[in-house]
Design an enzyme around this catalytic site. Structure first.
Site, PDB file in Angstrom:
ATOM      1  N   HIS A  99       8.629   0.309  -2.124  1.00  0.00           N
ATOM      2  CA  HIS A  99       7.278  -0.062  -2.551  1.00  0.00           C
ATOM      3  C   HIS A  99       7.042   0.444  -3.975  1.00  0.00           C
ATOM      4  CE1 HIS A  99       2.931  -0.308  -2.820  1.00  0.00           C
ATOM      5  NE2 HIS A  99       3.025  -1.243  -1.885  1.00  0.00           N
ATOM      6  N   ASN A 128       0.279  -3.000   5.229  1.00  0.00           N
ATOM      7  CA  ASN A 128       0.707  -1.686   4.748  1.00  0.00           C
ATOM      8  C   ASN A 128      -0.546  -0.822   4.668  1.00  0.00           C
ATOM      9  OD1 ASN A 128       1.621   0.554   3.395  1.00  0.00           O
ATOM     10  ND2 ASN A 128       2.150  -0.525   1.495  1.00  0.00           N
ATOM     11  N   GLY A 137      -3.999  -3.499  -5.384  1.00  0.00           N
ATOM     12  CA  GLY A 137      -5.197  -2.666  -5.323  1.00  0.00           C
ATOM     13  C   GLY A 137      -6.170  -2.910  -6.462  1.00  0.00           C
TER      14      GLY A 137
HETATM   15  P1  13P Z   1      -3.434  -4.452  -1.859  1.00  0.00           P
HETATM   16  O1  13P Z   1      -3.420  -5.595  -0.868  1.00  0.00           O
HETATM   17  O2  13P Z   1      -4.430  -3.403  -1.542  1.00  0.00           O
HETATM   18  O3  13P Z   1      -3.511  -4.977  -3.271  1.00  0.00           O
HETATM   19  O4  13P Z   1      -1.996  -3.724  -1.722  1.00  0.00           O
HETATM   20  C1  13P Z   1      -0.847  -4.485  -1.773  1.00  0.00           C
HETATM   21  C2  13P Z   1       0.307  -3.639  -1.397  1.00  0.00           C
HETATM   22  O5  13P Z   1       0.705  -2.759  -2.136  1.00  0.00           O
HETATM   23  C3  13P Z   1       0.937  -3.869  -0.093  1.00  0.00           C
HETATM   24  O6  13P Z   1       2.137  -3.177   0.035  1.00  0.00           O
END
Ligand code: 13P
Length: 256
Positions: free
Chosen positions: A95, A9, A173
């Protein structure tokens, strides 16, 4: 055996030059990844260019979101038909960033999910609890609500084109990954919910991806768990080598 599905993503990142360069690098790096399904989800403006760069290769393209109508006066929205037109075979729906930042709730997401499926796209449907919900002992309640309302009314045939992404919001994140045990527990719980609502044939065949700070160094452990059938990768999917390493961890899990 469920075929692992590893998706990147890209969120709101990459202008066309960098997006096409990343896609081309992945196309070259992932020629031997036939044991897994691989998808990238770029921003709308580069979908067609990325699709072109990936043509004939192993990597499919998906949208990050879409509306529940084909066309019309819906300023700023995009339809599954338009995603398809730009080369997509997948889309993400629900999401946590859509849920949290744009107020998308389960009833709306259920409409989006059904319309995307009816329009011929495959869907990664996201669920997951926030840190406060987990700390407050609400994880199971939240997941039960997201599954029961979000997936309400889906047929067995539609489930064949649906993947659930379990993404605990506190792990997105943040660099804090759910431990493989936490991921396995939540995935088993979600699978149990689906079994209760839709039966064993659906739940046994359903692929459940984990998302939230998946990196090359934790992917293999996560993907080795029995109910973890793939990964939805944010930040680490913006680097071709890193994402290819996560895909290879999926290949190893699939061929073990
Ligand atoms: P990260 O891998 O940056 O933590 O993001 C995960 C995410 O939201 C994928 O849709």
């Amino acid at each position: 055996m469920r075929t692992p599905v590893i998706a990147g993503n890209w969120k709101m990142n990459l202008l066309s030059g960098d997006a096409v360069a990343l896609a081309s690098a992945l196309n070259s790096a992932l020629t031997d990844a036939s044991a897994v399904e691989v998808i990238v989800c770029p921003v709308f403006t580069v979908l067609a260019a990325v699709s072109q760069a990936l043509k004939g290769g192993r990597v499919a393209v998906g949208g990050q979101n879409c509306y529940h109508d084909a066309s019309g006066a819906f300023t700023g929205e995009i339809s599954p038909q338009m995603l398809h037109d730009a080369g997509c075979t997948w889309t993400i729906v629900g999401h946590s960033e859509r849920r949290q930042l744009f107020g998308e709730a389960d009833a709306l997401l259920n409409r989006k999910l059904k319309f995307a499926l009816a329009s011929g796209l495959n869907v990664m449907f996201c669920v997951g609890e926030t840190l406060d919900e987990r700390k407050g002992g609400m994880m199971e309640t939240v997941l039960r609500q997201q599954v029961s309302e979000g997936l309400s009314g889906l047929t067995e045939a539609e489930f064949a084109n649906t993947v659930i992404a379990y993404e605990p919001v506190w792990a997105i994140g943040t660099g804090v990954t759910a431990t493989p045990e936490q991921a396995q527990d939540a995935h088993a719980f979600v699978r149990g919910l689906v079994r209760g609502q839709f039966g064993a044939t659906v739940s046994d065949g359903l692929r459940i991806q984990y998302g939230g700070s998946v990196k090359p160094d934790n992917a293999a452990d996560l993907l080795s768990r029995p109910d973890v059938d793939g990964a939805l990768v944010g930040g680490a999917s913006l680097n071709a080598e890193g994402f290819a390493a996560i895909v290879r961890a999926g290949v190893s899990a699939a061929t073990r």
